[in-house]
Each structure stands twice: as C-alpha cells, then as structure tokens.
Design a protein around this motif. Structure first.
Motif, PDB file in Angstrom:
ATOM      1  N   UNK A 222       0.822  -1.207   0.047  1.00 23.17           N
ATOM      2  CA  UNK A 222      -0.105  -0.181  -0.024  1.00 23.17           C
ATOM      3  C   UNK A 222       0.859   1.304  -0.097  1.00 23.17           C
ATOM      4  N   UNK A 223       0.286   2.397  -0.598  1.00 23.66           N
ATOM      5  CA  UNK A 223       1.034   3.547  -0.732  1.00 23.66           C
ATOM      6  C   UNK A 223       0.408   4.748   0.130  1.00 23.66           C
ATOM      7  N   UNK A 266       1.555   3.823  -7.492  1.00 27.47           N
ATOM      8  CA  UNK A 266       3.078   3.100  -7.598  1.00 27.47           C
ATOM      9  C   UNK A 266       3.558   3.584  -8.772  1.00 27.47           C
ATOM     10  N   UNK A 267       4.962   3.818  -8.949  1.00 26.54           N
ATOM     11  CA  UNK A 267       5.633   3.819 -10.152  1.00 26.54           C
ATOM     12  C   UNK A 267       5.794   2.612 -10.799  1.00 26.54           C
ATOM     13  N   UNK A 268       6.346   2.493 -12.004  1.00 28.45           N
ATOM     14  CA  UNK A 268       6.782   1.297 -12.701  1.00 28.45           C
ATOM     15  C   UNK A 268       7.532   0.354 -11.809  1.00 28.45           C
ATOM     16  N   UNK A 269       8.554   1.003 -11.408  1.00 27.23           N
ATOM     17  CA  UNK A 269       9.281   0.286 -10.148  1.00 27.23           C
ATOM     18  C   UNK A 269       8.396   0.113  -8.880  1.00 27.23           C
ATOM     19  N   UNK A 270       7.705  -0.712  -8.458  1.00 27.37           N
ATOM     20  CA  UNK A 270       6.844  -0.784  -7.582  1.00 27.37           C
ATOM     21  C   UNK A 270       7.412  -0.482  -6.065  1.00 27.37           C
ATOM     22  N   UNK A 271       8.786  -0.525  -6.059  1.00 32.53           N
ATOM     23  CA  UNK A 271       9.287   0.070  -4.703  1.00 32.53           C
ATOM     24  C   UNK A 271       9.185   1.521  -4.499  1.00 32.53           C
ATOM     25  N   UNK A 272       8.727   2.276  -5.633  1.00 31.65           N
ATOM     26  CA  UNK A 272       8.505   3.626  -5.330  1.00 31.65           C
ATOM     27  C   UNK A 272       7.024   3.971  -5.777  1.00 31.65           C
ATOM     28  N   UNK A 302       3.416  17.330   0.099  1.00 35.83           N
ATOM     29  CA  UNK A 302       2.843  15.880  -0.089  1.00 35.83           C
ATOM     30  C   UNK A 302       3.999  14.981  -0.087  1.00 35.83           C
ATOM     31  N   UNK A 303       3.933  13.757   0.273  1.00 32.83           N
ATOM     32  CA  UNK A 303       4.534  12.578   0.342  1.00 32.83           C
ATOM     33  C   UNK A 303       3.796  11.234   0.300  1.00 32.83           C
ATOM     34  N   UNK A 304       4.384  10.228  -0.152  1.00 35.54           N
ATOM     35  CA  UNK A 304       4.116   8.824  -0.132  1.00 35.54           C
ATOM     36  C   UNK A 304       5.206   7.804   0.169  1.00 35.54           C
ATOM     37  N   UNK A 305       5.024   6.654   0.452  1.00 36.88           N
ATOM     38  CA  UNK A 305       5.746   5.678   0.592  1.00 36.88           C
ATOM     39  C   UNK A 305       5.431   4.395   0.402  1.00 36.88           C
ATOM     40  N   UNK A 306       6.000   3.415   0.755  1.00 36.04           N
ATOM     41  CA  UNK A 306       5.709   1.758   0.394  1.00 36.04           C
ATOM     42  C   UNK A 306       5.656   0.983   1.675  1.00 36.04           C
ATOM     43  N   UNK A 307       4.564   0.375   1.950  1.00 36.00           N
ATOM     44  CA  UNK A 307       4.263  -0.328   3.121  1.00 36.00           C
ATOM     45  C   UNK A 307       3.914  -1.740   2.803  1.00 36.00           C
TER      46      UNK A 307
END
Length: 390
Positions: A222-223, A266-272, A302-307
């Motif tokens: 989730x992001x 998510x970006x194409x690289x799902x880590x980001x 604004x920010x987001x991240x990966x959980x």
C-alpha cells in the motif's frame, strides 16, 4: 570478500528491526542490521505518525499495550522524545451505523485497558467545538497520541548503533540460507554475514526472504499519501481518525496539520510511488468540512511511501515454521508505527528466551498455510487496498 560473524543478523532497518537491535544489544548479544537504503526511510519514516491503540484488532492489543509503555520513555531509550505527545486519539463516527460500530468495539475491549470514552453528537460539539459537519459521535482513547516518524525511526537506528549494533546502510541482502553452522547472508557490499539467528523485518520486501525458506505469504503493498499544511492557529487538540477510514489528521506544535486518508500511485518500479493530485485535493476538501481551521490553509508538502500489507490486517511476528533460528516481523498493514517498539522487544524475547510473555500466536506465519491448505488459493495475490491509518 570479508566475513562478519554475529549472534543476530536483522534484514531491514526500519523501526521494528532497529528497536529489536537496541533491545538485543541491551541483552548483550551482537547484532548486525542490514538495510538496502537508509534506516527508517520506508514505512517507518513515511507514515502518518499516529501512536494509537484504539481501533486495532483485539489480537494486537496486548502487543500494543506493551509498546504503549515504551513511548513515554523515548528520550531515555533513544536520546530524543520524537515529538511524542499523548494527546488522545478521537475516532469520529459520521453515521449512526458507524457510532454503533464504535460502541461494539468499546464493549469488546472494555477489560483491556484502553479506557475508551464514548460521546454522542452534542457531547462531541461541546467538548471539541473546532469539529464541524454532521458527526454522529466519537470514541476517545485518552492515552493515545502522535509523534514524528522521521525523527523516531532514524533515532532508533542511531541508538542501536551507539549501543554497539553494526548498522550497515546501502547494503542489500542478495541471498540468505541456513547452513549447518548457522545462517549465511550475502550482501551487495562484498561482505558475507554469518549469524546464529536471522530476523526478517524487511517490510514490503519481506516476502522473498520468507519464500526462500518455504513460507510464502500474501504480502501486498500500500502507498499512503500524506499532506502537510502551512502552520495555522492551534485548533486540533487530539489525533483524529474516523470509523471506516477516509480521513485522519493531527496538528503539531509548530501549527502544521498532517492530513491523510488516500493512497499514492505506484511507479513502474513498485518500490516507489508518488502522490496523486485529485485524491489529495479530495481528502483536503473533506478535512476542510470537518475542521474549519483548514478551510483557507495552504498545503505545502505531499509525500507517499511503500508499506507491506496483509489481507487479515495482522502482521507476521514469530518463529519460522520451517527453519530454526529464523524470526519474522513484517506486514504491519499501515498500522505499525505505534506497536513497532513493542515488536522489537518481543523479537529480542524470542531470541534471548525462546518465548515471549506477550501473546503473538495470532501472528504466526503458518496461519496462511493452515487457512489455504487444499483450497488452491494463490498466496501471492495482491490484496485490495483498504483505508487504514497509523
């Protein structure tokens, strides 16, 4: 190529991994923490910052209560208070059905030490006149609060390092296996690690390490997307959530308000991932209706991240079901910030004593095998995103 021998190797330098490292060093064990980036830069540092027990599944309450006792001791443990404020956590009910859900939950946890206080529409307006709109009622957990995740997560890593843990950032683990003499880990830094125990606290990246030992899990991603306003006059005196999700908000001492309730993309690289404009505007409009103090406030960041996210809302914590010496601690589903220091202590219990007095059976990794055995279910299917809050 060099080799480093240690009692415990921890994969993942988030709040769980570094709090475990600190607790293990206080027990006299040697520890290496390995993170592919910066410690605390993922879920531990990008979350909303809620320090709440209210609203958790019942199985998490004993663990949450253990963590609850740690938060007031942050300065003693890590050298800073992390802007921790025991403001209380107020969960709003926007409909009568949501109010009934809060009442049911309060009855279920009545003997578990949360000391919830229910209030109806009139009581809420009298006590919190800065909340507007039609709100049926609320549930207050007075002992909950909020803190600054960017400060807390980094400080635990540095405290573990000061205590003697070997903290290795920008050191991805490429391979880990169980050998007769313990675990061997190969890193991208040209260093091999030999350890008696391994802790898999790799967050959203934990599934491949579990699968390598025959323990596939349905870990999704989730992001969360957060918005920070410019400083405004003091208004929000409690950490705010909502039954059913959709919005959460808090105000820090400087006057800035942190608002969440939507997801990034998510970006194409799902880590980001990246914030998305339309949902962010939507949640700010919802916030302005509930909190008049925000109606003319500017959003400045604004920010987001990966959980990591589990389909049953519960994390994976405990011994591997297949491999002696391996312990898992991941999958906190957007609600790991408050309980992470408690999880770190539990991990240290398991390694030091072989057991923990805090009940964690509900978080066993083999619950997914037991649930899906013979069903033909695909354990690696990405679960649907839910509205959750820290």
């Amino acid at each position: 190529m060099s080799t480093l021998a240690t009692d415990v190797a921890i994969i993942g330098g988030g709040l769980v991994g570094t709090s475990a490292a600190l607790a293990l060093r206080r027990s006299g064990l040697s520890v290496v923490v390995l993170d592919k980036g910066y410690c605390g830069a993922q879920a531990s540092g990008v979350n909303y910052g809620g320090v709440r027990r209210q609203g958790r599944p019942l199985a998490q309450i004993p663990l949450s209560q253990r963590a609850h006792a740690i938060w007031p001791r942050l300065k003693e443990l890590i050298g800073i208070d992390g802007e921790f404020l025991r403001s209380g956590h107020l969960k709003l009910a926007r409909t009568e059905a949501e109010m009934a859900a809060l009442e049911t939950y309060a009855a279920r946890v009545a003997d578990l030490g949360l000391d919830l206080e229910l209030m109806g529409h009139n009581g809420l307006r009298e006590r919190y006149p800065w909340i507007a709109g039609h709100v049926a009622g609320a549930s207050l957990c007075p002992g909950d609060g909020h803190a600054n995740p960017r400060l807390v997560s980094a400080a635990f890593a540095r405290a573990a390092e000061r205590a003697g843990a070997h903290v290795m950032e920008h050191t991805p683990v490429h391979h880990v296996e169980r050998m007769p003499d313990g675990f061997h880990l190969s890193t991208g830094a040209g260093i091999d690690i030999k350890a008696r125990h391994v802790v898999n606290s790799a967050g959203a990246w934990a599934a491949p390490f579990a699968a390598a030992f025959g323990e596939p899990v349905p870990l999704g991603r989730i992001y969360p997307c957060l918005i920070v306003t410019e400083p405004v006059a003091p208004a929000m005196t409690v950490n705010i959530g909502a039954e059913g999700g959709g919005i959460y908000a808090r105000q820090v001492e400087r006057g800035n308000c942190i608002v969440g309730g939507v997801r990034g993309a998510p970006l194409p690289d799902a880590d980001f991932s990246r914030p998305v404009g339309a949902p962010a505007i939507s949640v700010m409009n919802r916030a302005a209706k509930l909190f008049p103090a925000l109606r003319h406030a500017h959003a400045i960041r604004f920010w987001t991240g990966t959980e990591g996210d589990m389909p049953d809302r519960n994390p994976v914590i405990g011994f591997s079901a297949t491999t002696p010496g391996l312990i898992h601690a991941f999958g906190f589903s957007g609600a790991g910030f408050q309980i992470a220091p408690g999880v770190g202590e539990v991990v240290a219990d398991l390694i030091r004593d072989g057991r923990s007095t805090t009940p964690i059976d509900a978080f066993a990794i083999d619950r997914f095998v037991r649930t899906n055995e013979g069903s033909g279910a695909d354990l690696m299917t990405e679960p649907q995103q839910r509205e959750t809050s820290q």
